[in-house]
Design an enzyme around this catalytic site. Structure first.
Site, mmCIF file in Angstrom:
data_model
loop_
_atom_site.group_PDB
_atom_site.id
_atom_site.type_symbol
_atom_site.label_atom_id
_atom_site.label_comp_id
_atom_site.label_asym_id
_atom_site.label_seq_id
_atom_site.Cartn_x
_atom_site.Cartn_y
_atom_site.Cartn_z
ATOM 1 C CG ASP A 1 32.396 26.168 -2.247
ATOM 2 O OD1 ASP A 1 31.489 26.926 -2.131
ATOM 3 O OD2 ASP A 1 33.370 26.353 -1.451
ATOM 4 C CD GLU A 2 28.780 27.695 1.335
ATOM 5 O OE1 GLU A 2 27.776 27.939 1.764
ATOM 6 O OE2 GLU A 2 29.986 28.096 1.615
ATOM 7 C CE1 TYR B 1 36.105 27.113 -7.554
ATOM 8 C CE2 TYR B 1 37.982 28.799 -7.841
ATOM 9 C CZ TYR B 1 36.610 28.409 -7.660
ATOM 10 O OH TYR B 1 35.533 29.214 -8.241
ATOM 11 N NE ARG C 1 41.985 25.089 3.733
ATOM 12 C CZ ARG C 1 40.596 25.063 3.417
ATOM 13 N NH1 ARG C 1 39.842 24.941 4.384
ATOM 14 N NH2 ARG C 1 40.383 25.150 2.195
ATOM 15 C CG ASP D 1 30.720 24.465 2.863
ATOM 16 O OD1 ASP D 1 31.436 24.506 1.745
ATOM 17 O OD2 ASP D 1 30.844 25.348 3.691
ATOM 18 C CG LEU D 2 31.698 19.930 -2.499
ATOM 19 C CD1 LEU D 2 30.379 19.529 -1.829
ATOM 20 C CD2 LEU D 2 31.066 20.356 -4.040
#
Length: 467
Positions: free
Chosen positions: A141-142, A54, A86, A49-50
């Site tokens: 992305d996974e 984006y 975040r 999982d990146l």
DNA sequence: TGGGGTTAT
DNA sequence: ATAACCC
């Protein structure tokens, strides 16, 4: 730093490990059929999982963005953001205004064009396919990879003195003790080492960081990959699987239980994973249908026998655009032309040819927000043939087809208000559509019997639009 | 909620 | 063709 040495065998299973560890597992065991010799073979699955994909791609494109709080914007939404953002309170899918309010220094880049994300996404999948060809994509992305075979091969190469020195790479979920006499533990540790190599390769070759979770099935691998977040990995040993699934606060957090099913479960008084585990199977089957009921109730126990299905090349290409209002045929035609032009470039690069075209719309409405309507039809063969070359001569006839599909859906004599248009090219076939003239033509049932006999072939069941 | 994807019915 | 799921 994440490295932890495997505990000595005597220490293993301090808590719950006593049960599963026994079943006659010599470290030299070969065939992956451990649990007592019956049942499905135990697998080793990794979920990769990146991190904020984006945003990572944008920071690679423009290194000046590194270190700054960065959001990727689509329309009025921040769809994802880096960890700097975040920390300052920006969340995924946050309104741009809210995000700017929370974080005035937020740098925004437009991410409506997915081209570079898509390209990088496939580079990741291809890199993982080099480890093992069984790679399943989930979004951009996974990826899931079935490591079972690779792990077996590595174990066969191992000398017995190396086995006692085997270590885990990354975190062990629940800080569980490792039993080097337990073949399931051994195999998952090897999986964790492969996962580390995958993440190293992603970073060295593509400059991307991400998380990985290693477990015995896709559900658990996915759940455990998110336990330590950014750029870390975690392995789940079988004895801690109940702890993992019980750590979920709501059934909606279970991958495979979506918005609709969660609502229906809530109506039945089911909100926790434990509620679902203990709910009457019979009643659940009557409420949700046997298929969904049995599947999600197994999920609630951490059981998931779904295979890692190699994704291969995409099944469809689509481009969409959303907007506040589109209410005239001219506007529709212009938007469709734009979408189609991009699609033709993509399909051209792919090499395969789409045999079906679809138009999707979303009508304005106050309540029913998510619903879409679509019409599709076969692409005429004379257009398909011209697809590889200069696409200028196909754009006009294809737009004409799309406008017919549009008028089939929308009464243009009446006022209309659309908020989304999407064009999809699907039913992709590898160049030689008709195998006529080849030996395959006579050996392929759908071609040599069904099609020629005039019966409806299951391969040709597009809805028929008069052209 | 964007701009994509998949499979099942 | 739609509905559900995933990101």
């Amino acid at each position: 730093m994440e490295q932890r040495r495997a505990g000595p065998a005597e220490e293993a299973g301090g808590d719950e490990a006593a049960e599963a560890g026994e079943a006659g597992c010599s470290p030299a065991a070969a065939a992956p059929e451990e649990p007592g010799g019956l049942g499905p073979p135990a697998r080793v699955i990794v979920h990769v999982d990146l991190d904020c994909f984006y945003a990572q791609v944008e920071m690679i494109s423009n290194p000046e963005l590194k270190g700054k709080p960065l959001g990727v914007q689509q329309k009025y939404l921040v769809v994802t953001c880096n960890y700097e953002a975040r920390k300052l309170g920006v969340k995924k899918l946050m309104n741009v205004r809210d995000a700017k309010e929370k974080c005035p220094q937020l740098v925004l880049v437009n991410g409506e064009d997915l081209t570079r994300y898509r390209e990088m996404s496939y580079k990741v999948t291809e890199l993982l396919e080099e480890f093992s060809p069984v790679v399943e994509r989930l979004g951009f992305d996974e990826n899931f990879v079935d490591l079972t075979e690779m792990v077996e091969k590595r174990l066969q190469q191992l000398q017995s003195d190396e086995l006692s020195a085997l270590t885990v790479s990354g975190h062990v979920y629940n800080n569980q003790y490792i039993n080097l006499h337990d073949i399931l533990h051994i195999r998952l540790l090897v999986g964790s080492q492969i996962a580390a190599e995958m993440r190293e390769a992603m970073y060295n070759q593509l400059g991307l960081t991400g998380c990985a979770g290693v477990a015995s099935n896709k559900l658990l691998a996915k759940l455990v990959s998110g336990v330590f977040k950014p750029n870390q990995q975690t392995v789940l040993l079988p004895e801690s699987s109940q702890v993992l699934i019980q750590s979920l606060n709501h059934v909606k957090e279970m991958p495979g239980i979506g918005y609709k099913t969660a609502k229906r479960l809530e109506a039945l008084g089911i909100s926790s994973v434990y509620d679902l585990q203990t709910f009457s199977s019979k009643i659940l089957e009557k409420e949700l249908g046997i298929s969904v009921a049995q599947r999600i109730q197994k999920l609630s126990f951490g059981e998931d026998n779904s295979p890692v299905t190699p994704s291969g090349p995409p099944q469809s290409f689509s481009e969409e655009d959303s907007f506040k209002k589109c209410s005239s045929e001219v506007e529709v035609k212009n938007k469709i032309e734009e979408l189609l032009a991009s699609l033709l470039n993509r399909v051209c690069q792919d090499g395969r040819k789409p045999h079906t075209i679809r138009l999707i719309i979303r009508r304005y409405s106050s309540e029913n927000h998510c619903s879409r309507e679509s019409r599709q039809c076969p692409i005429p063969s004379h257009i398909i043939q011209k697809l590889g070359t200069g696409n200028c001569d196909v754009i006009t006839p294809m737009v004409d087809i799309l406008m017919k599909l549009f008028r089939n859906m929308v009464n243009v004599k009446m006022p209309f208000h659309l908020t989304l248009l999407s064009v999809c090219l699907c039913n992709l076939k590898a160049l030689n559509t008709s195998k006529k003239g080849t030996i395959d033509y006579y050996l392929t049932p759908s071609l040599s019997t069904t099609s020629r006999s005039g019966k409806r072939s299951f391969k040709m069941k597009d809805s028929h639009m008069e052209d």
